[in-house]
Each structure stands twice: as structure tokens, then as C-alpha cells.
Scaffold this active site. Sequence first.
Site, PDB file in Angstrom:
ATOM      1  N   CYS A 189      36.362  38.080  33.893  1.00 28.12           N
ATOM      2  CA  CYS A 189      35.226  37.837  34.755  1.00 28.12           C
ATOM      3  C   CYS A 189      35.574  36.827  35.841  1.00 28.12           C
ATOM      4  CB  CYS A 189      34.047  37.306  33.937  1.00 28.12           C
ATOM      5  SG  CYS A 189      33.657  38.310  32.493  1.00 28.12           S
ATOM      6  N   ARG A 209      30.993  40.248  35.867  1.00 29.57           N
ATOM      7  CA  ARG A 209      31.484  40.716  34.577  1.00 29.57           C
ATOM      8  C   ARG A 209      32.386  41.928  34.680  1.00 29.57           C
ATOM      9  NH1 ARG A 209      28.478  43.151  29.183  1.00 29.57           N
ATOM     10  NH2 ARG A 209      30.128  42.516  27.743  1.00 29.57           N
ATOM     11  N   LEU A 210      33.528  41.847  33.991  1.00 28.49           N
ATOM     12  CA  LEU A 210      34.355  42.999  33.663  1.00 28.49           C
ATOM     13  C   LEU A 210      34.171  43.214  32.171  1.00 28.49           C
ATOM     14  CD1 LEU A 210      36.511  45.130  34.392  1.00 28.49           C
ATOM     15  CD2 LEU A 210      38.248  43.419  33.899  1.00 28.49           C
ATOM     16  N   ALA A 211      33.416  44.239  31.788  1.00 28.31           N
ATOM     17  CA  ALA A 211      33.012  44.427  30.400  1.00 28.31           C
ATOM     18  C   ALA A 211      34.194  44.909  29.558  1.00 28.31           C
ATOM     19  CB  ALA A 211      31.852  45.420  30.321  1.00 28.31           C
ATOM     20  N   ILE A 212      34.532  44.137  28.517  1.00 27.84           N
ATOM     21  CA  ILE A 212      35.650  44.455  27.633  1.00 27.84           C
ATOM     22  C   ILE A 212      35.191  44.562  26.182  1.00 27.84           C
ATOM     23  CG2 ILE A 212      37.916  43.706  26.804  1.00 27.84           C
ATOM     24  CD1 ILE A 212      37.936  44.461  29.746  1.00 27.84           C
ATOM     25  N   ASN A 239      34.600  32.983  31.505  1.00 30.55           N
ATOM     26  CA  ASN A 239      35.619  33.927  31.964  1.00 30.55           C
ATOM     27  C   ASN A 239      36.732  33.950  30.940  1.00 30.55           C
ATOM     28  OD1 ASN A 239      37.603  35.392  33.378  1.00 30.55           O
ATOM     29  ND2 ASN A 239      38.318  33.562  34.447  1.00 30.55           N
ATOM     30  N   ILE A 286      57.007  50.166  36.869  1.00 29.81           N
ATOM     31  CA  ILE A 286      57.277  50.331  38.291  1.00 29.81           C
ATOM     32  C   ILE A 286      58.782  50.441  38.482  1.00 29.81           C
ATOM     33  CG2 ILE A 286      57.294  49.119  40.512  1.00 29.81           C
ATOM     34  CD1 ILE A 286      54.638  50.369  39.909  1.00 29.81           C
ATOM     35  N   SER A 300      50.910  42.167  28.525  1.00 25.81           N
ATOM     36  CA  SER A 300      52.137  41.883  29.262  1.00 25.81           C
ATOM     37  C   SER A 300      53.118  41.130  28.376  1.00 25.81           C
ATOM     38  CB  SER A 300      51.836  41.057  30.517  1.00 25.81           C
ATOM     39  OG  SER A 300      51.750  39.681  30.201  1.00 25.81           O
ATOM     40  N   GLY A 301      54.359  40.995  28.841  1.00 26.62           N
ATOM     41  CA  GLY A 301      55.388  40.271  28.099  1.00 26.62           C
ATOM     42  C   GLY A 301      55.629  38.874  28.611  1.00 26.62           C
TER      43      GLY A 301
END
Length: 637
Positions: A2, A50-53, A75, A291, A363-364
Site C-alpha cells: 500500500c 490499498r493493494l489487496a493481498i 503499508n 529478464i 525475490s532473492g
Amino acid sequence: MCGIAGIFHLSMAKPVDPQRVRAMTQVQAHRGPDGEGVWTAPGVGLGHRRLAIIDVAGSPQPMVTEDGRYALTFNGEVYNFTEVRAELEALGHVFTTHGDTEVILRGWRQWGPDVLPRLNGMFAFAIHDAVDGTLFLARDRLGVKPLHYAELADGALIFASELKGLLAHPMLRRTPDFTAVDDYLGLGYVPDDACIVAGVKKLAAGHWLAARRGMPLGRPVQWWDVSFADRARGSVAAREAKLLHHLREGVRSRMVADVPLGAFLSGGVDSSAVVAMMAEVSDHAVETCSIGFDEASHDETRFARIVADRFATRHRTRMVAAGDFGLIDTLAAAFDEPFADASALPTYRVCELARERVTVALSGDGADEAFAGYRRHAFHLAEERARALLPGRARSAIGALGDRFPKLDWAPQRLRAKTTLQALGRSGEEAYARSVGVTPPELRARLYAPEAARLLGGHRAEDRYVAAMRAAPARDALDRAQYADIKIWLPGDILTKVDRTSMAVGLEAREPLLDHRLVEYAATLPVSMRVRGGSGKWLMKRALAGHLPDEILHRRKMGFVTPIGAWFRGPLAGAAEAIAHGSALAETGWFDAATIASLTADHRAGRSDHGRLLWQLLMLDKSLGRLFGLGRAAVAE
């Protein structure tokens, strides 16, 4: 994931305009495209994107307790929220939602600041207490999630996830801080203890800040630190087992989501280890993406494919052309402050690719800092051992020889002795600070106009590294270098890069290798179990021997490489020349135009390689134009 923002009046409970808070959140809409909320009360306003997760249909924010006393805007993600929730329920708390937001809110009611050590996650949040007239800001242990704040002339404290959120407030003065420019040129980014906009601060990783109405704003308080002062005991096998346990737990805990989840897969050890652990616990094929580059020397897709085939992932690859510099303005807008790590371009592209199918990607990032995986770690350790064998006069003589030795940019690595000789003539802290940096002090001094030296007042970007290493809770030179990296490089460069590029496309990136339990355990390992035979991450690679192919475990580290040197001899040559004349940099009066022009000409002619410096100057120029209305960039917009 968020974006948050807010206003808190320190002197008196003046009304807060909801539209002002909304403006601060709307400029961060990319961080939360799924919803927004604004809450105000006398003297305070909180905003949220909000990015709903988790608990997608519930947990609206800002969230307020039923009695109206506490209000929260948050957040991030708390990965162990179900365990903390169970503990709170046992204490009598009743929950009305199913997510982690309410866990923080009720945890605060129960424990106050002591809720922080109970939270395993990445977060930045603000809690308002209407009874006490306080605002509490907190940031996660390692600084995965950002939080900016500033005091205004009208007595207000404002905060936001990104700098652009603060800039949306009309009373924030936009005055550049030149010491932050020196930090940026020295390190390649503006570190967490600085900001290019004077008066703006970033809450440091592992810190909280409390504001009480009627009182001056206090100083941030550290609530977490990593110590390298103790050493773990046990056999190699026992240590391997414990490392794998923490690794599995870090990955498992970060796979909790109510939306599609996947992983970045570069084909390096770190991202491959994350995918291997994900495949162990997943009941379906893991989504992975990579990529690739159209230049074979920069391309790692073959290694990513080896890992994808081994674990039967649903793998996708997208090729990026060597001339893919069209993202420059997009990145300048995403980062706000100048950011010179050119790997931000491919990182943005892999986030774009991931977002086509998933909302969360693992991610690593973090293993190099925790387990000494950078080549500079092994070099620093070797140099420190050499220093210990050399008397002071001999070291001074070697350093002087290095100053006279020619700089052979074109030569093979083994023939570039100048940097090593100079490093041996310096203290270990000074030498390491320079090895991490981008543009050394001597070259910066050439770039600056006389007025700039006065503005600096003795400030030097490298000094924060020297101070951090000398104050580190550590036993060994390698400990001190890693500690400084975790405190400065990790939040300032690596985590800023991942946060801004992922959030720019509405993707949540999670870092399982930065689970604090894994980081704390890695700090207890003997030096020989981190670096051995001139190579880092020794115990980690040994522990993963049964999980990853030798071809992956022991190949040379590449990372994202961007051919910026070639760009400034080709399609960006004109942009480089424009920096010295008629640009934002020229308008500041901080720089010597003749020096910049000379460096540009030398680079184009192939006499020297100044690609990284020119990239720094170009991104600085873009940032100054956007933030302060300087130069042609501002006119073009």
C-alpha cells in the site's frame, strides 16, 4: 502492499482538510490501485491506498477501533499475523476481520511499542491515539518499506510512503540539500539518513518515532539491530541444518496470500534457492519469470531455465534490448530522488513481466548482505589481513605508489593494481567505504564549483560508512563491512530499488532471505563460514548442495548489468553533452561545466570510461528538474 500518508498537528488540534490528505495519497495511487481511504479527527488525518493481498474483501483502511481511540494506516505485510492473532485472542481480544491490519491495531492496544518485536514482516505504519494525543510511526527491521516525514511551518508533522506524497502538501518548501547531492554522487543513491529535499527525513529501518501534541517532536528510537558480536557453536552439519530451517521458514511465511503469487528467477544462487524452497511446499507449479538481454555476455536466461526445468515451474522470459533506455523518465518519476543503480531498468522490466500473472513475487534479495556474497567482501577481508601484516610506514608507501600507478580501465582485472595499492594505504573503514561508492571524493571535488565546497562544510558521503563500521557490534573486519551494508546499502539502494520498481506497476515484492531470523543467524556465523577460498556465501552454498545444481551454485555472480557506457557513446551521447550546458545541473551553480564537458569528451573518445558518472549526472539532472523545476526537463514537462 500500500501507500500511506498523514497529517498530525503538533501544537494544537487544528482541523485537517480531508482533501489535503487525499491529495497526498492520490499521487501514490500506483502503490494501491485497489482502493483508497481517508480518516480525519481533530488535529489528525490519515490516508491509505490499498493493494489487496490478504483478506481482499475486508480490512479497510484507515482502520479505527470500535471505541474510536486508535486509528491505523499501514503499508506492508505481517507474515506471522495468525500466530499473533491467536495470542491476542487468548488475552480476550475479539476480531472482526481476517487480515493483519487489525492484528497490528489490537496488538498496539495490548502492548504498545512492544508489539513491534512480535511482528515478522515488512511494514511502515502510523497509529493515532485520540486519548493521549499522540501519533506513533514505525518501520520494519531492515527497511523493506519506506516512510518519509517532515515538520511544516504551521506546526504540522506530515508523513508518506514516498517523497511525492509529502510534495503534494502545498506547505512543504522545495529547497534542495546539496549534502544529499554529495551523498548521491558518492554512493549512487540518497541514503536513509538524508534527503535531497531539505527538511525531509526518512524514518530509519528498525526505528519508531512518537509525536505528542503540545510537545516538540522527539528523536527516533531504535527498536531492532543486528549484532555480529556473538558466534554460533556447533558442527558444520548442524549449522547447515539450522540455516536451511530459517531459509524454509522465510520462504514459507512469505507464501501466504489471497492473490496469485510467483517469484523472480535470475538463475543466480539466491533466487534459485527461493524457488527451490517454494517448490517444496507448493501444491502447484510455481510461477517464475526472468529478464534476458540481447547481449550474450549479459544474459543469464540459460541458468534460469536450468532451475525452472528442475522444479517444473511455469516459467516466462522476456528479452530486453541493450538499447532499452526509454525508461529513464519513468524511473525518475518512480524514485523521486536521484537513483543511479542502472539495474533499476531490468528490475522494472521483470516486475512488469511478473505483474501480468501475479500480484505478489518473491525475490532473492538480501543473501549477499547477510552471507557476504559480494566480491568486495572477500577483497576487503584479504586487504585487512594484508594490512595487519604491514607496518604503518610500509602501508603509507604502498598507498603513495598506488596514487602514482596508472589507472588501467581497459586492462584485465588482475592488472588493475592502482585501486588495491591505494586501499592498502588507507584504514580498512575508509578503503571499504570507497569500494562501495561510485564517484570518489577526488573526482567529486573536480566536478564541484567553489560555492559547492562551501555548502558541503566538510560533509563527505563516505564518512557515514566509516562511522557505521567503527560503531558496529562486531568482532571482525568482515562483520563491520556487512553491518554497514545492512544499515546503509541495503535500505538505501537494494530495497529502495525493489520497492519503487515493483510498486510502480502495482506488484508486491517480498524478500524471504531478509527474514530477520535468518539475518540474525547469519550474523553469528564464523568468518570462515561466510567467506572461504576467496568466495562468499560458503555455508549457504554448502547447505544448498542437495537442492541446486553445481552449475548454479558455483557459477560466477553476474547480477543485472546495463551497458550504460556504450549508451553514452551512442544514443545518449547528446544527452551527456547537454548536462554541462543548459541543464538543471548547470542552473544550480554547483558544478564546473568545463570539467563535465571534458569528462564527457574523454568518454565519447574512449580515452576513459565515465559511463557510471554520466549516468549519475543524467539521473540527477532529471530529478532536479522534476523536484525543483530546474533546467530543460522541467520546461519539457
